[in-house]
Design a protein around this motif. Structure first.
Motif, PDB file in Angstrom:
ATOM      1  N   GLY A 198      44.040  30.325   9.215  1.00 65.39           N
ATOM      2  CA  GLY A 198      44.158  31.248  10.339  1.00 65.39           C
ATOM      3  C   GLY A 198      44.284  30.548  11.677  1.00 65.39           C
ATOM      4  N   TYR A 199      44.453  29.221  11.646  1.00 65.90           N
ATOM      5  CA  TYR A 199      44.553  28.430  12.878  1.00 65.90           C
ATOM      6  C   TYR A 199      45.746  27.488  12.809  1.00 65.90           C
ATOM      7  N   SER A 200      46.319  27.197  13.969  1.00 67.47           N
ATOM      8  CA  SER A 200      47.270  26.095  14.059  1.00 67.47           C
ATOM      9  C   SER A 200      46.493  24.868  14.521  1.00 67.47           C
ATOM     10  N   HIS A 201      46.942  23.696  14.121  1.00 67.92           N
ATOM     11  CA  HIS A 201      46.184  22.474  14.393  1.00 67.92           C
ATOM     12  C   HIS A 201      46.355  22.015  15.839  1.00 67.92           C
ATOM     13  N   ARG A 202      47.589  21.886  16.283  1.00 65.56           N
ATOM     14  CA  ARG A 202      47.977  21.572  17.663  1.00 65.56           C
ATOM     15  C   ARG A 202      47.665  20.150  18.098  1.00 65.56           C
ATOM     16  N   ASP A 203      47.308  19.300  17.183  1.00 64.58           N
ATOM     17  CA  ASP A 203      47.162  17.875  17.509  1.00 64.58           C
ATOM     18  C   ASP A 203      47.541  17.048  16.283  1.00 64.58           C
ATOM     19  N   LEU A 204      48.653  17.411  15.672  1.00 67.09           N
ATOM     20  CA  LEU A 204      49.066  16.740  14.447  1.00 67.09           C
ATOM     21  C   LEU A 204      49.745  15.414  14.759  1.00 67.09           C
ATOM     22  N   HIS A 205      49.204  14.362  14.189  1.00 71.90           N
ATOM     23  CA  HIS A 205      49.832  13.045  14.220  1.00 71.90           C
ATOM     24  C   HIS A 205      49.262  12.272  13.033  1.00 71.90           C
ATOM     25  N   PRO A 206      49.871  11.159  12.655  1.00 67.09           N
ATOM     26  CA  PRO A 206      49.494  10.484  11.397  1.00 67.09           C
ATOM     27  C   PRO A 206      48.031  10.068  11.295  1.00 67.09           C
ATOM     28  N   GLU A 207      47.338   9.888  12.419  1.00 61.48           N
ATOM     29  CA  GLU A 207      45.931   9.498  12.363  1.00 61.48           C
ATOM     30  C   GLU A 207      45.034  10.671  11.970  1.00 61.48           C
ATOM     31  N   ASN A 208      45.574  11.885  11.989  1.00 58.39           N
ATOM     32  CA  ASN A 208      44.782  13.072  11.652  1.00 58.39           C
ATOM     33  C   ASN A 208      45.154  13.657  10.293  1.00 58.39           C
ATOM     34  N   ILE A 209      45.935  12.918   9.499  1.00 61.84           N
ATOM     35  CA  ILE A 209      46.390  13.416   8.209  1.00 61.84           C
ATOM     36  C   ILE A 209      45.962  12.430   7.132  1.00 61.84           C
ATOM     37  N   LEU A 210      45.130  12.894   6.203  1.00 64.37           N
ATOM     38  CA  LEU A 210      44.567  12.042   5.161  1.00 64.37           C
ATOM     39  C   LEU A 210      45.213  12.368   3.817  1.00 64.37           C
ATOM     40  N   LEU A 211      45.774  11.354   3.162  1.00 65.58           N
ATOM     41  CA  LEU A 211      46.418  11.513   1.865  1.00 65.58           C
ATOM     42  C   LEU A 211      45.439  11.119   0.759  1.00 65.58           C
ATOM     43  N   LEU A 212      45.274  11.994  -0.229  1.00 69.21           N
ATOM     44  CA  LEU A 212      44.381  11.731  -1.346  1.00 69.21           C
ATOM     45  C   LEU A 212      45.188  11.418  -2.600  1.00 69.21           C
ATOM     46  N   ASP A 213      44.568  10.731  -3.542  1.00 70.86           N
ATOM     47  CA  ASP A 213      45.236  10.391  -4.793  1.00 70.86           C
ATOM     48  C   ASP A 213      45.329  11.613  -5.715  1.00 70.86           C
ATOM     49  N   GLY A 214      46.192  11.489  -6.717  1.00 66.48           N
ATOM     50  CA  GLY A 214      46.263  12.506  -7.760  1.00 66.48           C
ATOM     51  C   GLY A 214      47.107  13.713  -7.426  1.00 66.48           C
ATOM     52  N   TYR A 215      47.929  13.646  -6.387  1.00 68.25           N
ATOM     53  CA  TYR A 215      48.732  14.802  -5.994  1.00 68.25           C
ATOM     54  C   TYR A 215      49.799  15.097  -7.049  1.00 68.25           C
ATOM     55  N   HIS A 216      50.288  16.351  -7.028  1.00 66.65           N
ATOM     56  CA  HIS A 216      51.319  16.752  -7.988  1.00 66.65           C
ATOM     57  C   HIS A 216      52.239  17.764  -7.313  1.00 66.65           C
ATOM     58  N   MET A 217      53.521  17.422  -7.209  1.00 68.11           N
ATOM     59  CA  MET A 217      54.516  18.310  -6.612  1.00 68.11           C
ATOM     60  C   MET A 217      55.555  18.639  -7.687  1.00 68.11           C
ATOM     61  N   PRO A 218      55.301  19.679  -8.475  1.00 68.72           N
ATOM     62  CA  PRO A 218      56.176  19.974  -9.614  1.00 68.72           C
ATOM     63  C   PRO A 218      57.548  20.471  -9.188  1.00 68.72           C
ATOM     64  N   ASN A 219      58.474  20.453 -10.122  1.00 67.76           N
ATOM     65  CA  ASN A 219      59.816  20.979  -9.881  1.00 67.76           C
ATOM     66  C   ASN A 219      59.709  22.469  -9.582  1.00 67.76           C
TER      67      ASN A 219
END
Length: 359
Positions: free
Chosen positions: A155-176
């Motif tokens: 329900g919110y927009s972030h408004r301060d998006l940049h690579p230091e605020n985005i954390l990537l975790l292991d085990g992701y899955h992006m299916p077809n």
């Protein structure tokens, strides 16, 4: 590091409820530090001696949104209650840190802190993309967009998006995405909600969580303040303020361009470089030539993301659909007129007829 440790020690905050200080993780006006108890790790976020009342309300808002939002709670007769079924996605991709300790304020609000679960991942800013092909870069952008779409459920927009605020975790899955009942599992966390803004919708009154703080004071301050990471700010914000459309889409577009070409799409040395974009696309001298190196679909999507007019920027959910064309249906995404139709239709297939599903 030693100064921070000594400072926290002087306040009696090197050990909190059995958790011991390990190291500083970063922060500006609010500090984030790693604490541990045995094998368990958590992050304590501190606001010490706030400069004004709005800064304190901002800190309280960040805690409140992390604790309870539209993605982790459902509306009941007596208010909102936490519920996993509120989140429309796999729990492994819930997009925000999970609160561990409630907000504590001491010494007349001079010392304020809360904690959330530590996630062992990699910041986007630390990801080595030097050997990525264009398709590899499309895939990571698709993953980020999918994570942002899950984030929007809050329900919110972030408004301060940049690579230091985005954390990537292991085990992701992006299916077809051509399959039925497809659920992306991007496993991305978005950090630092200190500048978030509530997204108002026609049904907002049904789903708005009442918060024990002056939310409007924070939003009003947001709309007359330029962030230190001002490249995340779309040019039309200077004119539209809180009415700016698709704020985070601009930030996504800036990162996408930087990822693809290892340079910014415009000069970004001072705020005047952003204001120059309001009336025209005063982008870098390489901008057009760079875009012409891309597949046509990606070129047109990126050009819309970096529009100084929010009405022309795709929404976050549309970005997911658009990138799914590049990942799964690229052979159909070749003709200029068709691509533009898809972009202007929010990423949906303009030729799709739902009746075809029944034959």
């Amino acid at each position: 590091m030693n100064n921070i440790e000594n400072f926290l020690g002087s306040l009696g905050l090197l050990k909190i409820e059995g958790y011991t200080f390990n190291k500083l993780l970063g922060g500006g006006s609010a500090l984030s530090s790693l604490y541990s108890k045995g094998d368990e790790k958590i992050v304590f976020k501190f606001l010490i001696s706030p400069r004004n009342s709005v800064e304190l309300e901002r800190f309280k808002l960040e805690f409140s949104v992390l604790e309870k939002n539209n993605a982790n709670s459902v509306r009941m007769e007596d208010g909102f209650v936490l519920s996993e079924r509120a989140f429309k996605g796999p729990q492994t991709s819930y997009p925000l840190p999970m609160i561990k300790h409630s907000l504590i304020s001491r010494l007349g609000n001079l010392v304020n802190y809360f904690s959330y679960s530590y996630e062992d991942g990699q910041l986007l800013s630390q990801l080595d993309t030097s050997t990525y092909s264009v398709q590899d870069k499309i895939n990571i952008l698709y993953r980020i967009a999918s994570g942002l779409s899950y984030f929007n459920q809050s329900g919110y927009s972030h408004r301060d998006l940049h690579p230091e605020n985005i954390l990537l975790l292991d085990g992701y899955h992006m299916p077809n995405s051509n399959g039925y009942n497809v659920v992306n599992d991007p496993r991305i966390k978005f950090l630092d909600m200190g500048n978030c803004q509530r997204v108002n919708t026609e049904s907002d009154w049904l789903y708005r969580i009442e918060r024990n703080l002056d939310e409007n004071a924070v939003f009003q301050d947001n709309n007359r303040r330029i962030l230190a990471s001002f490249v995340s700010m779309p040019p039309d914000f200077l004119e539209k303020g809180e009415s700016t459309k698709h704020y985070d889409s601009w930030s996504f577009g800036v990162y996408a361009y930087k990822l693809l070409f290892n340079e910014m799409p415009f000069e970004a040395h001072q705020i005047g470089d952003i204001t120059a974009l309001r009336g025209s696309r005063a982008y870098s001298e390489h901008y057009k030539d760079n875009l012409n190196l891309l597949p046509l679909g990606l070129k047109l999507i990126l050009n819309h993301l970096l529009s100084p007019n929010g009405d022309q920027r795709p929404s976050i959910d549309a970005i997911v659909r658009l990138f799914s064309w590049l990942v799964d249906r690229n052979e159909e995404f070749q003709e200029h007129k068709f691509i533009c139709s898809v972009i202007h239709d929010g990423g949906f297939d303009p030729n799709y007829d739902p009746r075809d599903d029944y034959y």
